[in-house]
Design a protein around this motif. Sequence first.
Motif, PDB file in Angstrom:
ATOM      1  N   CYS A  24      44.254  48.457  27.885  1.00  0.00           N
ATOM      2  CA  CYS A  24      45.591  48.982  28.352  1.00  0.00           C
ATOM      3  C   CYS A  24      46.325  47.881  28.796  1.00  0.00           C
ATOM      4  O   CYS A  24      46.001  46.985  29.422  1.00  0.00           O
ATOM      5  CB  CYS A  24      45.586  50.169  29.445  1.00  0.00           C
ATOM      6  SG  CYS A  24      44.687  51.528  29.010  1.00  0.00           S
ATOM      7  N   ASP A  25      47.656  47.732  28.347  1.00  0.00           N
ATOM      8  CA  ASP A  25      48.603  46.640  28.941  1.00  0.00           C
ATOM      9  C   ASP A  25      48.825  46.793  30.315  1.00  0.00           C
ATOM     10  O   ASP A  25      49.231  45.498  30.927  1.00  0.00           O
ATOM     11  CB  ASP A  25      49.915  46.621  28.205  1.00  0.00           C
ATOM     12  CG  ASP A  25      49.557  46.483  26.693  1.00  0.00           C
ATOM     13  OD1 ASP A  25      48.573  45.635  26.187  1.00  0.00           O
ATOM     14  OD2 ASP A  25      50.398  46.968  25.781  1.00  0.00           O
ATOM     15  N   ASP A  26      48.805  47.916  31.153  1.00  0.00           N
ATOM     16  CA  ASP A  26      49.184  47.895  32.754  1.00  0.00           C
ATOM     17  C   ASP A  26      48.328  47.916  33.526  1.00  0.00           C
ATOM     18  O   ASP A  26      48.290  48.290  34.668  1.00  0.00           O
ATOM     19  CB  ASP A  26      50.320  49.219  32.746  1.00  0.00           C
ATOM     20  CG  ASP A  26      49.443  50.383  32.536  1.00  0.00           C
ATOM     21  OD1 ASP A  26      48.381  50.470  31.544  1.00  0.00           O
ATOM     22  OD2 ASP A  26      50.035  51.548  32.777  1.00  0.00           O
ATOM     23  N   MET A  27      46.812  47.539  33.191  1.00  0.00           N
ATOM     24  CA  MET A  27      45.722  47.706  34.285  1.00  0.00           C
ATOM     25  C   MET A  27      44.633  46.917  33.686  1.00  0.00           C
ATOM     26  O   MET A  27      44.479  46.261  32.513  1.00  0.00           O
ATOM     27  CB  MET A  27      45.344  49.167  34.168  1.00  0.00           C
ATOM     28  CG  MET A  27      44.745  49.951  32.958  1.00  0.00           C
ATOM     29  SD  MET A  27      44.210  51.713  33.388  1.00  0.00           S
ATOM     30  CE  MET A  27      45.861  52.378  33.627  1.00  0.00           C
ATOM     31  N   THR A  28      43.849  46.351  34.669  1.00  0.00           N
ATOM     32  CA  THR A  28      42.775  45.492  34.412  1.00  0.00           C
ATOM     33  C   THR A  28      41.598  45.666  35.567  1.00  0.00           C
ATOM     34  O   THR A  28      42.072  46.065  36.567  1.00  0.00           O
ATOM     35  CB  THR A  28      43.220  43.984  34.409  1.00  0.00           C
ATOM     36  OG1 THR A  28      42.133  43.063  33.877  1.00  0.00           O
ATOM     37  CG2 THR A  28      43.673  43.543  35.951  1.00  0.00           C
ATOM     38  N   VAL A  29      40.422  45.457  34.980  1.00  0.00           N
ATOM     39  CA  VAL A  29      39.244  45.453  36.110  1.00  0.00           C
ATOM     40  C   VAL A  29      39.119  44.054  36.765  1.00  0.00           C
ATOM     41  O   VAL A  29      38.983  42.955  36.003  1.00  0.00           O
ATOM     42  CB  VAL A  29      38.043  45.867  35.312  1.00  0.00           C
ATOM     43  CG1 VAL A  29      36.615  45.678  36.126  1.00  0.00           C
ATOM     44  CG2 VAL A  29      38.310  47.144  34.668  1.00  0.00           C
ATOM     45  N   VAL A  30      39.234  44.086  38.126  1.00  0.00           N
ATOM     46  CA  VAL A  30      39.037  42.800  38.689  1.00  0.00           C
ATOM     47  C   VAL A  30      37.602  42.613  39.231  1.00  0.00           C
ATOM     48  O   VAL A  30      37.198  41.240  39.466  1.00  0.00           O
ATOM     49  CB  VAL A  30      39.737  42.594  39.723  1.00  0.00           C
ATOM     50  CG1 VAL A  30      41.447  42.656  39.297  1.00  0.00           C
ATOM     51  CG2 VAL A  30      39.796  43.957  40.742  1.00  0.00           C
ATOM     52  N   ALA A  31      36.661  43.640  39.332  1.00  0.00           N
ATOM     53  CA  ALA A  31      35.390  43.397  39.753  1.00  0.00           C
ATOM     54  C   ALA A  31      34.629  44.651  39.297  1.00  0.00           C
ATOM     55  O   ALA A  31      35.172  45.581  39.071  1.00  0.00           O
ATOM     56  CB  ALA A  31      35.356  43.219  41.109  1.00  0.00           C
ATOM     57  N   GLU A  32      33.142  44.425  39.453  1.00  0.00           N
ATOM     58  CA  GLU A  32      32.296  45.498  39.320  1.00  0.00           C
ATOM     59  C   GLU A  32      31.387  45.653  40.409  1.00  0.00           C
ATOM     60  O   GLU A  32      30.751  44.721  40.909  1.00  0.00           O
ATOM     61  CB  GLU A  32      31.676  45.455  37.884  1.00  0.00           C
ATOM     62  CG  GLU A  32      32.567  45.513  36.709  1.00  0.00           C
ATOM     63  CD  GLU A  32      31.608  45.550  35.413  1.00  0.00           C
ATOM     64  OE1 GLU A  32      30.716  45.694  35.318  1.00  0.00           O
ATOM     65  OE2 GLU A  32      32.198  45.050  34.386  1.00  0.00           O
ATOM     66  N   ALA A  33      30.927  46.846  40.857  1.00  0.00           N
ATOM     67  CA  ALA A  33      29.977  47.056  41.910  1.00  0.00           C
ATOM     68  C   ALA A  33      28.967  48.052  41.638  1.00  0.00           C
ATOM     69  O   ALA A  33      29.227  48.984  40.929  1.00  0.00           O
ATOM     70  CB  ALA A  33      30.682  47.782  43.248  1.00  0.00           C
ATOM     71  N   ALA A  34      27.641  47.744  41.772  1.00  0.00           N
ATOM     72  CA  ALA A  34      26.642  48.595  41.445  1.00  0.00           C
ATOM     73  C   ALA A  34      26.158  49.518  42.444  1.00  0.00           C
ATOM     74  O   ALA A  34      25.276  50.318  42.150  1.00  0.00           O
ATOM     75  CB  ALA A  34      25.284  47.752  40.969  1.00  0.00           C
ATOM     76  N   ASN A  35      26.647  49.467  43.642  1.00  0.00           N
ATOM     77  CA  ASN A  35      26.324  50.456  44.600  1.00  0.00           C
ATOM     78  C   ASN A  35      27.490  50.541  45.851  1.00  0.00           C
ATOM     79  O   ASN A  35      28.571  49.564  45.811  1.00  0.00           O
ATOM     80  CB  ASN A  35      24.857  49.956  45.393  1.00  0.00           C
ATOM     81  CG  ASN A  35      25.015  48.539  46.082  1.00  0.00           C
ATOM     82  OD1 ASN A  35      25.829  48.249  46.951  1.00  0.00           O
ATOM     83  ND2 ASN A  35      24.238  47.604  45.682  1.00  0.00           N
ATOM     84  N   GLY A  36      27.250  51.242  46.792  1.00  0.00           N
ATOM     85  CA  GLY A  36      28.395  51.370  47.634  1.00  0.00           C
ATOM     86  C   GLY A  36      28.966  50.333  48.585  1.00  0.00           C
ATOM     87  O   GLY A  36      29.937  49.901  48.687  1.00  0.00           O
ATOM     88  N   GLU A  37      27.657  49.773  48.937  1.00  0.00           N
ATOM     89  CA  GLU A  37      27.863  48.338  49.595  1.00  0.00           C
ATOM     90  C   GLU A  37      28.787  47.526  48.936  1.00  0.00           C
ATOM     91  O   GLU A  37      29.600  46.595  49.544  1.00  0.00           O
ATOM     92  CB  GLU A  37      26.646  47.891  50.186  1.00  0.00           C
ATOM     93  CG  GLU A  37      26.502  46.785  51.437  1.00  0.00           C
ATOM     94  CD  GLU A  37      27.070  47.519  52.708  1.00  0.00           C
ATOM     95  OE1 GLU A  37      27.263  46.554  53.440  1.00  0.00           O
ATOM     96  OE2 GLU A  37      26.567  48.750  52.973  1.00  0.00           O
TER      97      GLU A  37
END
Length: 220
Positions: A24-37
């Motif tokens: 999408c042109d209006d959104m991007t993923v800046v990071a990924e987490a594998a757990n809540g912490e």
Amino acid sequence: MIQILLADDQALLRSTFRMLIDSCDDMTVVAEAANGEEAVDLARRHRPELVLMDIRMPVSDGLIATQRICSTPDLAHTRVLILTTFETDEYVARALEAGASGFLGKDVTPEVLLAGIRTVVGGEALLSPLATRALIDRFLSAPGSSREPLRGSLATLTEREREITALAAHGLSNQEIAERLVLSPLTVRTHIHRAMMKVQARDRAQLVVAAYQQGLVQVR
């Protein structure tokens, strides 16, 4: 550009979500987490506009992570959208109490997910129809049929406000209501806010509960 943090313990799902969002042109993923912490730590580091959060994760689950993120002053602008297979009354209620702004099942279509992200970032609450029903079931099964009775009555609403409140009670978003009634989303949002003020509901979820409690819509 909407900056998004993905929090899910399944790497394949995170990869799928990343490809969809980054397309999408209006959104991007800046990071990924594998757990809540990790989700909490990365949220503090990147300060995204939205966290797409799973509930069941190791170390610290999504509900705890949501509560920590939503209670952090520096993350006041960050919204949390819960995306999970567990749309039960317990999880829906606990997610909302933790501060989540939205709740969708993982079986939603890509179009619905992307629309949900934009809805939540735009400042609106979002409940899927199944999550809405779970919330209603929880409130209506509580002693006295309500943990926090409302002082206002739906009888004070205009015909249009009642119509829009009923559609919201069936799980429709503001955009979906606008399309059905041929109105602008802003007009729908205004009617929702006026209805909340008249009923003295603190949020959209409580307005939906009132719609069922006071007979505007029926539990199916």
